[in-house]
Write a protein that holds these residues in place. Structure first.
Motif, PDB file in Angstrom:
ATOM      1  N   LYS A 143      -3.994  18.486  13.063  1.00  0.00           N
ATOM      2  CA  LYS A 143      -2.564  18.482  12.724  1.00  0.00           C
ATOM      3  C   LYS A 143      -2.032  17.063  12.662  1.00  0.00           C
ATOM      4  O   LYS A 143      -1.281  16.707  11.745  1.00  0.00           O
ATOM      5  CB  LYS A 143      -1.778  19.304  13.745  1.00  0.00           C
ATOM      6  N   ASP A 144      -2.417  16.245  13.658  1.00  0.00           N
ATOM      7  CA  ASP A 144      -1.976  14.846  13.671  1.00  0.00           C
ATOM      8  C   ASP A 144      -2.421  14.111  12.418  1.00  0.00           C
ATOM      9  O   ASP A 144      -1.658  13.349  11.835  1.00  0.00           O
ATOM     10  CB  ASP A 144      -2.518  14.122  14.910  1.00  0.00           C
ATOM     11  N   ARG A 145      -3.646  14.351  11.989  1.00  0.00           N
ATOM     12  CA  ARG A 145      -4.169  13.694  10.787  1.00  0.00           C
ATOM     13  C   ARG A 145      -3.426  14.140   9.535  1.00  0.00           C
ATOM     14  O   ARG A 145      -3.120  13.336   8.654  1.00  0.00           O
ATOM     15  CB  ARG A 145      -5.658  13.956  10.638  1.00  0.00           C
ATOM     16  N   LEU A 146      -3.146  15.433   9.449  1.00  0.00           N
ATOM     17  CA  LEU A 146      -2.425  15.949   8.288  1.00  0.00           C
ATOM     18  C   LEU A 146      -0.984  15.432   8.272  1.00  0.00           C
ATOM     19  O   LEU A 146      -0.470  15.037   7.222  1.00  0.00           O
ATOM     20  CB  LEU A 146      -2.455  17.483   8.290  1.00  0.00           C
ATOM     21  N   ILE A 147      -0.351  15.406   9.425  1.00  0.00           N
ATOM     22  CA  ILE A 147       1.012  14.859   9.529  1.00  0.00           C
ATOM     23  C   ILE A 147       1.007  13.388   9.121  1.00  0.00           C
ATOM     24  O   ILE A 147       1.878  12.937   8.367  1.00  0.00           O
ATOM     25  CB  ILE A 147       1.577  15.045  10.954  1.00  0.00           C
ATOM     26  N   LEU A 148       0.021  12.633   9.599  1.00  0.00           N
ATOM     27  CA  LEU A 148      -0.094  11.219   9.251  1.00  0.00           C
ATOM     28  C   LEU A 148      -0.285  11.037   7.744  1.00  0.00           C
ATOM     29  O   LEU A 148       0.343  10.162   7.132  1.00  0.00           O
ATOM     30  CB  LEU A 148      -1.255  10.565  10.014  1.00  0.00           C
ATOM     31  N   ALA A 149      -1.112  11.862   7.138  1.00  0.00           N
ATOM     32  CA  ALA A 149      -1.341  11.768   5.690  1.00  0.00           C
ATOM     33  C   ALA A 149      -0.058  12.058   4.914  1.00  0.00           C
ATOM     34  O   ALA A 149       0.290  11.325   3.971  1.00  0.00           O
ATOM     35  CB  ALA A 149      -2.449  12.734   5.273  1.00  0.00           C
ATOM     36  N   ILE A 150       0.648  13.103   5.314  1.00  0.00           N
ATOM     37  CA  ILE A 150       1.899  13.462   4.629  1.00  0.00           C
ATOM     38  C   ILE A 150       2.934  12.353   4.811  1.00  0.00           C
ATOM     39  O   ILE A 150       3.586  11.933   3.851  1.00  0.00           O
ATOM     40  CB  ILE A 150       2.440  14.821   5.141  1.00  0.00           C
ATOM     41  N   CYS A 151       3.081  11.871   6.029  1.00  0.00           N
ATOM     42  CA  CYS A 151       4.053  10.802   6.295  1.00  0.00           C
ATOM     43  C   CYS A 151       3.692   9.536   5.527  1.00  0.00           C
ATOM     44  O   CYS A 151       4.584   8.840   5.028  1.00  0.00           O
ATOM     45  CB  CYS A 151       4.154  10.524   7.787  1.00  0.00           C
ATOM     46  N   SER A 152       2.410   9.241   5.418  1.00  0.00           N
ATOM     47  CA  SER A 152       1.981   8.062   4.657  1.00  0.00           C
ATOM     48  C   SER A 152       2.389   8.183   3.191  1.00  0.00           C
ATOM     49  O   SER A 152       2.857   7.209   2.588  1.00  0.00           O
ATOM     50  CB  SER A 152       0.467   7.877   4.759  1.00  0.00           C
ATOM     51  N   LEU A 153       2.222   9.365   2.614  1.00  0.00           N
ATOM     52  CA  LEU A 153       2.662   9.592   1.237  1.00  0.00           C
ATOM     53  C   LEU A 153       4.172   9.412   1.102  1.00  0.00           C
ATOM     54  O   LEU A 153       4.651   8.792   0.141  1.00  0.00           O
ATOM     55  CB  LEU A 153       2.272  10.994   0.775  1.00  0.00           C
ATOM     56  N   CYS A 154       4.919   9.957   2.048  1.00  0.00           N
ATOM     57  CA  CYS A 154       6.382   9.848   2.019  1.00  0.00           C
ATOM     58  C   CYS A 154       6.827   8.397   2.175  1.00  0.00           C
ATOM     59  O   CYS A 154       7.739   7.939   1.476  1.00  0.00           O
ATOM     60  CB  CYS A 154       6.998  10.711   3.126  1.00  0.00           C
ATOM     61  N   ILE A 155       6.180   7.672   3.076  1.00  0.00           N
ATOM     62  CA  ILE A 155       6.497   6.253   3.278  1.00  0.00           C
ATOM     63  C   ILE A 155       6.222   5.482   1.991  1.00  0.00           C
ATOM     64  O   ILE A 155       7.057   4.698   1.530  1.00  0.00           O
ATOM     65  CB  ILE A 155       5.670   5.673   4.452  1.00  0.00           C
ATOM     66  N   PHE A 156       5.048   5.698   1.419  1.00  0.00           N
ATOM     67  CA  PHE A 156       4.696   5.002   0.182  1.00  0.00           C
ATOM     68  C   PHE A 156       5.707   5.304  -0.922  1.00  0.00           C
ATOM     69  O   PHE A 156       6.174   4.392  -1.620  1.00  0.00           O
ATOM     70  CB  PHE A 156       3.284   5.377  -0.278  1.00  0.00           C
ATOM     71  N   LEU A 157       6.058   6.577  -1.087  1.00  0.00           N
ATOM     72  CA  LEU A 157       7.009   6.959  -2.138  1.00  0.00           C
ATOM     73  C   LEU A 157       8.335   6.231  -1.965  1.00  0.00           C
ATOM     74  O   LEU A 157       8.846   5.628  -2.917  1.00  0.00           O
ATOM     75  CB  LEU A 157       7.241   8.478  -2.128  1.00  0.00           C
ATOM     76  N   PHE A 158       8.900   6.270  -0.763  1.00  0.00           N
ATOM     77  CA  PHE A 158      10.216   5.662  -0.563  1.00  0.00           C
ATOM     78  C   PHE A 158      10.170   4.138  -0.623  1.00  0.00           C
ATOM     79  O   PHE A 158      11.087   3.520  -1.151  1.00  0.00           O
ATOM     80  CB  PHE A 158      10.834   6.154   0.741  1.00  0.00           C
ATOM     81  N   LEU A 159       9.135   3.514  -0.086  1.00  0.00           N
ATOM     82  CA  LEU A 159       9.057   2.052  -0.169  1.00  0.00           C
ATOM     83  C   LEU A 159       8.835   1.603  -1.616  1.00  0.00           C
ATOM     84  O   LEU A 159       9.430   0.614  -2.060  1.00  0.00           O
ATOM     85  CB  LEU A 159       7.958   1.514   0.745  1.00  0.00           C
ATOM     86  N   TYR A 160       8.007   2.339  -2.339  1.00  0.00           N
ATOM     87  CA  TYR A 160       7.744   2.013  -3.742  1.00  0.00           C
ATOM     88  C   TYR A 160       9.028   2.108  -4.574  1.00  0.00           C
ATOM     89  O   TYR A 160       9.370   1.183  -5.320  1.00  0.00           O
ATOM     90  CB  TYR A 160       6.658   2.935  -4.304  1.00  0.00           C
ATOM     91  N   THR A 161       9.742   3.223  -4.441  1.00  0.00           N
ATOM     92  CA  THR A 161      10.945   3.399  -5.269  1.00  0.00           C
ATOM     93  C   THR A 161      12.067   2.461  -4.821  1.00  0.00           C
ATOM     94  O   THR A 161      12.810   1.958  -5.661  1.00  0.00           O
ATOM     95  CB  THR A 161      11.427   4.865  -5.260  1.00  0.00           C
ATOM     96  N   ALA A 162      12.178   2.209  -3.519  1.00  0.00           N
ATOM     97  CA  ALA A 162      13.208   1.284  -3.032  1.00  0.00           C
ATOM     98  C   ALA A 162      12.948  -0.122  -3.574  1.00  0.00           C
ATOM     99  O   ALA A 162      13.879  -0.793  -4.051  1.00  0.00           O
ATOM    100  CB  ALA A 162      13.235   1.275  -1.505  1.00  0.00           C
TER     101      ALA A 162
END
Length: 151
Positions: free
Chosen positions: A18-37
């Motif tokens: 679960k921790d790994r999956l949460i980390l993967a999802i959060c990493s995608l979300c972080i990348f998306l928001f930092l990229y678009t910002a």
């Protein structure tokens, strides 16, 4: 033999999984928001002009042009810090829902269809954009559910 056949095996993730999956999802979300910002801030003039052309929010374009990328960066930071991860996921989910409602309202009521999301995301069609957002909404809901079910 009957007990083996009648028992259904249910797929369960360990807490580590679960921790790994949460980390993967959060990493995608972080990348998306930092990229678009970053894309919005690097070409801020174009982003601001695009917002001015939206009938409903045009008069608030200056404030929105700074507020959106700063909110994206702040949410990305919340997702990085373990203590604020849950708040970050809820904030990410809320902002993605807001963006999706904005896209759907533009599709329904706007005479022009401006997109000023930043980067390659602007290349998506409006339908693809809605599906893209819905995918990230589903991912963030999945991460929140995983957080809730951890032992």
């Amino acid at each position: 033999m009957d007990s083996i056949i009648s028992k259904k095996q249910r797929f369960q993730l360990t807490n580590k999984g679960k921790d790994r999956l949460i980390l993967a999802i959060c990493s995608l979300c972080i990348f998306l928001f930092l990229y678009t910002a970053c894309a919005k801030l690097m070409d801020h003039g174009r982003f601001l002009n695009g917002l001015y052309n939206v009938e409903v929010i045009g008069r608030f374009a200056f404030y929105i042009s700074w507020l959106v990328p700063l909110a994206e960066i702040l949410i990305a930071i919340l997702l990085i810090i373990p203590r604020t991860l849950k708040l970050g996921l809820y904030s990410f989910l809320g902002l993605m829902i807001l963006f999706t409602v904005y896209i759907l309202s533009v599709l329904l009521w706007a005479s022009k269809l401006p997109c000023h999301c930043g980067g390659v995301i602007e290349k998506l069609s409006w339908t693809q954009h809605v599906w893209f957002n819905l995918t990230f909404i589903a991912l963030s809901v999945c991460a929140l559910r995983l957080l809730k079910t951890k032992d």
